[in-house]
Write a protein that holds these residues in place. Structure first.
Motif, short mmCIF file in Angstrom:
data_model
loop_
_atom_site.label_atom_id
_atom_site.label_comp_id
_atom_site.label_asym_id
_atom_site.label_seq_id
_atom_site.Cartn_x
_atom_site.Cartn_y
_atom_site.Cartn_z
N UNK A 71 0.84 -1.20 0.00
CA UNK A 71 0.00 0.00 0.00
C UNK A 71 0.87 1.25 0.00
N UNK A 72 0.23 2.38 -0.31
CA UNK A 72 0.95 3.65 -0.33
C UNK A 72 1.38 4.03 1.09
N UNK A 73 2.53 4.68 1.18
CA UNK A 73 3.13 5.01 2.47
C UNK A 73 2.54 6.30 3.02
N UNK A 74 1.29 6.20 3.46
CA UNK A 74 0.60 7.28 4.18
C UNK A 74 0.44 6.82 5.62
N UNK A 75 1.25 7.35 6.51
CA UNK A 75 1.22 6.87 7.89
C UNK A 75 1.59 7.98 8.86
N UNK A 76 1.22 7.75 10.13
CA UNK A 76 1.47 8.73 11.18
C UNK A 76 2.11 8.03 12.37
N UNK A 77 3.08 8.69 12.97
CA UNK A 77 3.71 8.24 14.19
C UNK A 77 3.32 9.20 15.31
N UNK A 78 2.47 8.72 16.23
CA UNK A 78 1.91 9.53 17.31
C UNK A 78 2.75 9.38 18.57
N UNK A 79 3.05 10.48 19.21
CA UNK A 79 3.82 10.47 20.46
C UNK A 79 2.88 10.27 21.64
N UNK A 80 2.97 9.10 22.27
CA UNK A 80 2.10 8.77 23.41
C UNK A 80 2.89 8.72 24.71
N UNK A 81 4.07 9.32 24.72
CA UNK A 81 4.88 9.36 25.93
C UNK A 81 4.69 10.66 26.70
N UNK A 82 3.71 11.48 26.29
CA UNK A 82 3.50 12.79 26.89
C UNK A 82 2.69 12.68 28.18
N UNK A 83 2.62 13.77 28.90
CA UNK A 83 1.82 13.84 30.12
C UNK A 83 0.38 13.40 29.87
N UNK A 84 -0.15 13.76 28.71
CA UNK A 84 -1.56 13.49 28.42
C UNK A 84 -1.86 12.01 28.16
N UNK A 85 -0.81 11.20 27.87
CA UNK A 85 -1.06 9.84 27.42
C UNK A 85 -0.27 8.76 28.14
N UNK A 86 0.84 9.09 28.79
CA UNK A 86 1.80 8.07 29.20
C UNK A 86 1.28 7.08 30.22
#
Length: 467
Positions: free
Chosen positions: A393-408
């Motif tokens: 498939x086409x390389x349309x992707x996202x890398x989300x940072x979940x190490x933040x205060x809001x998510x960790x």
């Protein structure tokens, strides 16, 4: 075991490792710690653990520790021009909101359309959208090349894009809502739409720009424009989009004017089919949902706008159970001032749980993510190319940072992404090209766009006030 395409030693590669991966493939395959390899504009490998050894031409290696990789978000309904009329008519239902704003919208010009598109696209792209669409249906006489301006803005930001070339020909004098000076003629709308398709539509696998035929709505479009628009789209081999079943007022309008409800009216004009998707579809009975399922007609679910305009709660769980393709839409930013799609992941889940039938079982986090990725790709007719992380498939992707205060402190990464606050985007790739890094656009100046959209909003307000 990793899914992979046959390696090509001649292309440049990006390797992402040590991240959680939600592929959103047919089996909802996930890896607690996995990798994605991008080769050129395609995904070459996705799997658990480290990337395959011995890869050649690796131009970038990314340590994704603390991150979640997902397909890029796909927006299936929007009106970019509304970026410069945000915050107006904030306590109106749909019909009153339209009557209040049509006279202002009818004064837009090419510069306003371009600047508003920049604002809309920038907000979405920095928030994880890799495929955007715009339903633009206001074409004032002498306003310039609005379609070209919108497409230019999308190209500059770097997103994959579908322009739904809209139109209106039912004005107040014919029983519609738009003012008489805000509409096109039937022949003029059809000719301009065909010209836009022929000039801008790309049917190739990795197309960055596609065009759909998109008369606006039953209350702003004649029956002839709907029917002939459907014939035009199918002759040209492009998709079809319009608003449908958004409010009880629309349903009443259709019964009074056409003697039938919106779904039956659309079917009578050729507007149900696997090449069609509707925005909103809030007021759907069982037979309506069955008709959409039978014909594979898609739905762009816009929960924030539906709430803003008090339109109601769409029956998304019932649609999904019936097999209706459903994606998510921001909708125009004059009825969803935040203008980004992560809000729709969260609101689709939360608002559908308010439905007294399904309650907490309406949607879960993974279903919401699917709506915003693979579901959107289905609705835009691009599920073979985008919407999931799969080799080839086409390389349309996202890398989300979940190490933040809001998510960790949320153990499950998909839950953190959907239930939590909007996660920062560390990396966003479209067609293998990076467009966002550390939550900032790479090919657009956000501060400059903020200033220009403010100036164009003020200019439009002045012109509308003088008129």
């Amino acid at each position: 075991m990793a899914a992979s395409a046959a390696p090509d030693s001649t292309v440049e590669r990006i390797v992402i490792e040590n991240c959680a991966v939600a592929t959103v493939d047919a089996n909802d395959t996930e890896y607690a710690s996995g990798h994605v390899v991008v080769a050129g504009n395609r995904i070459e490998s996705v799997g658990a653990g480290r990337a395959p050894a011995g890869l050649e031409n690796v131009v970038r290696h990314i340590d994704g520790t603390g991150h979640l990789a997902t397909p890029g978000l796909v927006n299936t309904h929007h009106h970019f021009y509304q970026w410069i009329t945000r915050g107006l008519a904030t306590d109106h239902n749909l019909f009153n909101w339209l009557v209040a704003l049509y006279p202002t919208w009818a004064r837009i010009d090419e510069q306003m359309a371009y600047t508003a598109a920049q604002g809309s696209l920038a907000m979405m792209a920095r928030g994880g959208v890799t495929t955007a669409m715009d339903h633009h249906y206001v074409f004032p006489r002498g306003s310039g090349d609005l379609s070209g301006a919108i497409i230019r803005a999308a190209s500059e930001v770097g997103v994959r894009f579908t322009l739904a070339r809209g139109s209106m020909d039912r004005s107040e004098k014919d029983g519609g809502l738009p003012p008489d000076f805000a509409v096109e003629t039937l022949d003029g709308a059809l000719a301009a739409t065909e010209e836009t398709v022929r000039k801008h539509h790309d049917a190739s696998f990795d197309a960055m720009t596609q065009v759909a035929v998109a008369p606006c709505s039953p209350f702003s479009v004649s029956t002839e424009l709907l029917a002939q628009g459907a014939e035009l789209a199918r002759r040209l081999g492009v998709r079809m989009h319009t608003h449908g079943s958004e409010t009880v007022e629309e349903e009443k309008f259709c019964h009074e004017l056409f003697g039938m409800g919106p779904t039956d009216y659309f079917e009578s004009t050729g507007w149900l089919g696997e090449d069609v998707w509707m925005a909103h579809s809030v007021h759907m009975n069982d037979s309506d949902i069955a008709a959409f399922a039978r014909t594979k007609t898609g739905v762009a679910h816009c929960p924030s706008s539906n709430a803003r305009l008090a339109a109601g709660i769409a029956r998304v769980p019932d649609m999904l159970a019936a097999g209706v393709p459903v994606g998510l839409g921001v909708d125009g930013t004059a009825s969803n001032e935040s203008g980004e799609l992560h809000t729709e992941l969260r609101n689709a889940l939360l608002i559908n749980r308010l439905n007294p039938v399904h309650r907490e079982r309406a949607l879960n986090a993974r279903q919401a993510l699917r709506l915003g990725t693979y579901g959107g790709a289905q609705v835009l007719g691009r599920a073979e190319q985008i919407g999931s992380l799969e080799a080839g498939k086409l390389a349309d992707l996202v890398l989300w940072n979940l190490s933040t205060l809001a998510h960790s402190s949320i153990a499950d990464p998909v839950t953190a992404l959907v239930f939590g606050a909007a996660a920062p985007v560390t990396l966003s790739l479209v067609n293998g090209r990076q467009i966002v890094e550390d939550n900032r656009l790479l090919f657009a100046d956000e501060d400059a766009i903020a200033l220009s959209t403010r100036d164009e909003a003020r200019r439009l307000a002045r012109i509308a006030a003088q008129a």
